[in-house]
Design a protein around this motif. Structure first.
Motif, PDB file in Angstrom:
ATOM      1  N   ALA A  49      18.802  -4.950  28.562  1.00  0.00           N
ATOM      2  CA  ALA A  49      18.686  -3.668  27.876  1.00  0.00           C
ATOM      3  C   ALA A  49      19.175  -3.802  26.442  1.00  0.00           C
ATOM      4  O   ALA A  49      19.794  -4.801  26.066  1.00  0.00           O
ATOM      5  CB  ALA A  49      19.490  -2.598  28.615  1.00  0.00           C
ATOM      6  N   CYS A  50      18.905  -2.778  25.652  1.00  0.00           N
ATOM      7  CA  CYS A  50      19.283  -2.803  24.245  1.00  0.00           C
ATOM      8  C   CYS A  50      20.759  -2.451  24.073  1.00  0.00           C
ATOM      9  O   CYS A  50      21.349  -1.729  24.879  1.00  0.00           O
ATOM     10  CB  CYS A  50      18.416  -1.827  23.454  1.00  0.00           C
ATOM     11  SG  CYS A  50      18.660  -1.928  21.658  1.00  0.00           S
ATOM     12  N   ARG A  72      23.198  -6.590  27.566  1.00  0.00           N
ATOM     13  CA  ARG A  72      22.724  -5.720  26.487  1.00  0.00           C
ATOM     14  C   ARG A  72      22.748  -6.484  25.171  1.00  0.00           C
ATOM     15  O   ARG A  72      23.792  -7.001  24.758  1.00  0.00           O
ATOM     16  CB  ARG A  72      23.584  -4.456  26.407  1.00  0.00           C
ATOM     17  CG  ARG A  72      23.515  -3.616  27.674  1.00  0.00           C
ATOM     18  CD  ARG A  72      24.267  -2.313  27.549  1.00  0.00           C
ATOM     19  NE  ARG A  72      23.639  -1.409  26.574  1.00  0.00           N
ATOM     20  CZ  ARG A  72      24.074  -0.175  26.329  1.00  0.00           C
ATOM     21  NH1 ARG A  72      25.125   0.301  26.978  1.00  0.00           N
ATOM     22  NH2 ARG A  72      23.459   0.576  25.430  1.00  0.00           N
ATOM     23  N   VAL A  73      21.590  -6.553  24.542  1.00  0.00           N
ATOM     24  CA  VAL A  73      21.444  -7.253  23.268  1.00  0.00           C
ATOM     25  C   VAL A  73      20.542  -6.428  22.362  1.00  0.00           C
ATOM     26  O   VAL A  73      19.774  -5.585  22.830  1.00  0.00           O
ATOM     27  CB  VAL A  73      20.836  -8.663  23.456  1.00  0.00           C
ATOM     28  CG1 VAL A  73      21.780  -9.573  24.204  1.00  0.00           C
ATOM     29  CG2 VAL A  73      19.501  -8.585  24.175  1.00  0.00           C
ATOM     30  N   VAL A  74      20.622  -6.673  21.075  1.00  0.00           N
ATOM     31  CA  VAL A  74      19.777  -5.958  20.126  1.00  0.00           C
ATOM     32  C   VAL A  74      18.304  -6.130  20.499  1.00  0.00           C
ATOM     33  O   VAL A  74      17.820  -7.248  20.702  1.00  0.00           O
ATOM     34  CB  VAL A  74      20.025  -6.471  18.692  1.00  0.00           C
ATOM     35  CG1 VAL A  74      18.998  -5.888  17.726  1.00  0.00           C
ATOM     36  CG2 VAL A  74      21.432  -6.116  18.240  1.00  0.00           C
ATOM     37  N   ALA A  75      17.615  -5.012  20.648  1.00  0.00           N
ATOM     38  CA  ALA A  75      16.172  -4.963  20.919  1.00  0.00           C
ATOM     39  C   ALA A  75      15.790  -5.506  22.291  1.00  0.00           C
ATOM     40  O   ALA A  75      14.621  -5.800  22.527  1.00  0.00           O
ATOM     41  CB  ALA A  75      15.378  -5.680  19.829  1.00  0.00           C
ATOM     42  N   ASN A  76      16.765  -5.631  23.188  1.00  0.00           N
ATOM     43  CA  ASN A  76      16.500  -6.081  24.567  1.00  0.00           C
ATOM     44  C   ASN A  76      15.549  -7.279  24.623  1.00  0.00           C
ATOM     45  O   ASN A  76      14.587  -7.306  25.384  1.00  0.00           O
ATOM     46  CB  ASN A  76      15.950  -4.933  25.435  1.00  0.00           C
ATOM     47  CG  ASN A  76      14.895  -4.078  24.764  1.00  0.00           C
ATOM     48  OD1 ASN A  76      15.233  -3.085  24.116  1.00  0.00           O
ATOM     49  ND2 ASN A  76      13.626  -4.452  24.892  1.00  0.00           N
ATOM     50  N   ASP A  87      18.969 -18.596  22.641  1.00  0.00           N
ATOM     51  CA  ASP A  87      18.788 -17.873  23.892  1.00  0.00           C
ATOM     52  C   ASP A  87      19.925 -18.091  24.877  1.00  0.00           C
ATOM     53  O   ASP A  87      19.875 -17.588  25.988  1.00  0.00           O
ATOM     54  CB  ASP A  87      17.468 -18.279  24.544  1.00  0.00           C
ATOM     55  CG  ASP A  87      17.456 -19.738  24.983  1.00  0.00           C
ATOM     56  OD1 ASP A  87      18.281 -20.505  24.464  1.00  0.00           O
ATOM     57  OD2 ASP A  87      16.634 -20.095  25.832  1.00  0.00           O
ATOM     58  N   SER A  88      20.965 -18.832  24.501  1.00  0.00           N
ATOM     59  CA  SER A  88      21.970 -19.227  25.487  1.00  0.00           C
ATOM     60  C   SER A  88      22.742 -18.039  26.039  1.00  0.00           C
ATOM     61  O   SER A  88      23.085 -18.009  27.222  1.00  0.00           O
ATOM     62  CB  SER A  88      22.937 -20.247  24.878  1.00  0.00           C
ATOM     63  OG  SER A  88      23.609 -19.701  23.753  1.00  0.00           O
ATOM     64  N   GLY A  89      23.030 -17.035  25.201  1.00  0.00           N
ATOM     65  CA  GLY A  89      23.786 -15.886  25.688  1.00  0.00           C
ATOM     66  C   GLY A  89      23.006 -15.090  26.711  1.00  0.00           C
ATOM     67  O   GLY A  89      23.513 -14.771  27.795  1.00  0.00           O
ATOM     68  N   VAL A  90      21.759 -14.762  26.381  1.00  0.00           N
ATOM     69  CA  VAL A  90      20.931 -14.002  27.314  1.00  0.00           C
ATOM     70  C   VAL A  90      20.640 -14.823  28.562  1.00  0.00           C
ATOM     71  O   VAL A  90      20.785 -14.346  29.690  1.00  0.00           O
ATOM     72  CB  VAL A  90      19.616 -13.565  26.638  1.00  0.00           C
ATOM     73  CG1 VAL A  90      18.669 -12.938  27.659  1.00  0.00           C
ATOM     74  CG2 VAL A  90      19.896 -12.584  25.516  1.00  0.00           C
ATOM     75  N   MET A  91      20.243 -16.069  28.374  1.00  0.00           N
ATOM     76  CA  MET A  91      19.824 -16.864  29.524  1.00  0.00           C
ATOM     77  C   MET A  91      20.994 -17.265  30.418  1.00  0.00           C
ATOM     78  O   MET A  91      20.809 -17.496  31.615  1.00  0.00           O
ATOM     79  CB  MET A  91      19.050 -18.097  29.060  1.00  0.00           C
ATOM     80  CG  MET A  91      17.673 -17.772  28.487  1.00  0.00           C
ATOM     81  SD  MET A  91      16.669 -16.660  29.539  1.00  0.00           S
ATOM     82  CE  MET A  91      16.488 -17.663  31.025  1.00  0.00           C
TER      83      MET A  91
END
Length: 219
Positions: A49-50, A72-76, A87-91
């Motif tokens: 999510a954003c 939650r990250v900017v612009a999901n 991409d390491s944080g999201v992945m």
């Protein structure tokens, strides 16, 4: 100036009071939820999510603690696998959810009025690059989706173009997730279902992407 007079102090105090109220509400009764969650988690859904303060997934979807694993990250955005360390944080969160916890559903949830997508759209339209290095590096992930929208709907107004870009970037994030072979394997083997959702802040309507056509339909 006293701490109590500092900018934003009332907002901080409100959060502290919220924590006290939460403790009284969720820990004070026999059989309360939170103590039972202290031994571990097994959420049924993961959501990207954003970071926008207006779109709290737990609040919007009525989820209780333990129901949702949320990153939650900017612009999901979910970047493609060839973006070095970007991409390491999201992945890392996706690996935790899908590999470690075995969550069977992952939702990429965007929203109207997304400043992150608008930043990418401005770059695609006018070559306007934000001064903030990290924000620029991150939102470039959404630029390909914005370029596709401009090519297909370039005659639209800025607001309508932004809505198309927000929804297209959700679909692009799903494509990026599927570009990870292990994610694709989970989906192919029936262990994972990917979803694309878009929330309209102005109306409260939720739009869900058709898995076959990619068209967003209000539910």
């Amino acid at each position: 100036m006293n701490d109590s007079d500092s900018p934003g102090q009332n907002a901080v105090e409100a959060l502290l009071q919220g924590a006290r109220s939460f403790r009284e509400r969720e820990y004070g009764e026999p059989g309360a939820l939170m103590p039972n969650l202290s031994s571990g988690q097994q959420p049924g859904v993961m959501m990207i999510a954003c970071a926008d303060s207006r779109v709290d997934p737990a609040l919007i979807f009525g989820a209780r603690p333990g129901d949702l694993l949320v990153v939650r990250v900017v612009a999901n955005l979910a970047p493609p696998p060839d973006t070095d360390s970007l991409d390491s944080g999201v992945m890392s969160a996706v690996e935790l959810g899908l590999k470690t916890l075995g969550i069977p559903h992952l939702i990429v949830c965007g929203h109207s009025g997304c400043a992150g997508v608008r930043t990418a759209l401005d770059e695609a339209l006018h070559d306007v690059v934000p001064e903030d290095y990290c924000l620029h590096e991150w939102t470039t992930v959404a630029v390909p989706a914005c370029e596709e929208v401009i090519a297909a709907h370039g005659e639209l107004s800025a607001d309508k173009l932004a809505r198309h870009a927000e929804q297209r970037s959700i679909l692009k994030s799903l494509e990026n997730l599927r570009a990870h072979p292990w994610v694709q394997d989970l989906e192919t083997n029936g262990k994972l279902t990917l979803h694309g959702w878009w929330f309209d802040i102005a109306t409260g309507d939720l739009w869900i992407a058709d898995p076959e056509t990619g068209d967003f339909v209000s539910v």
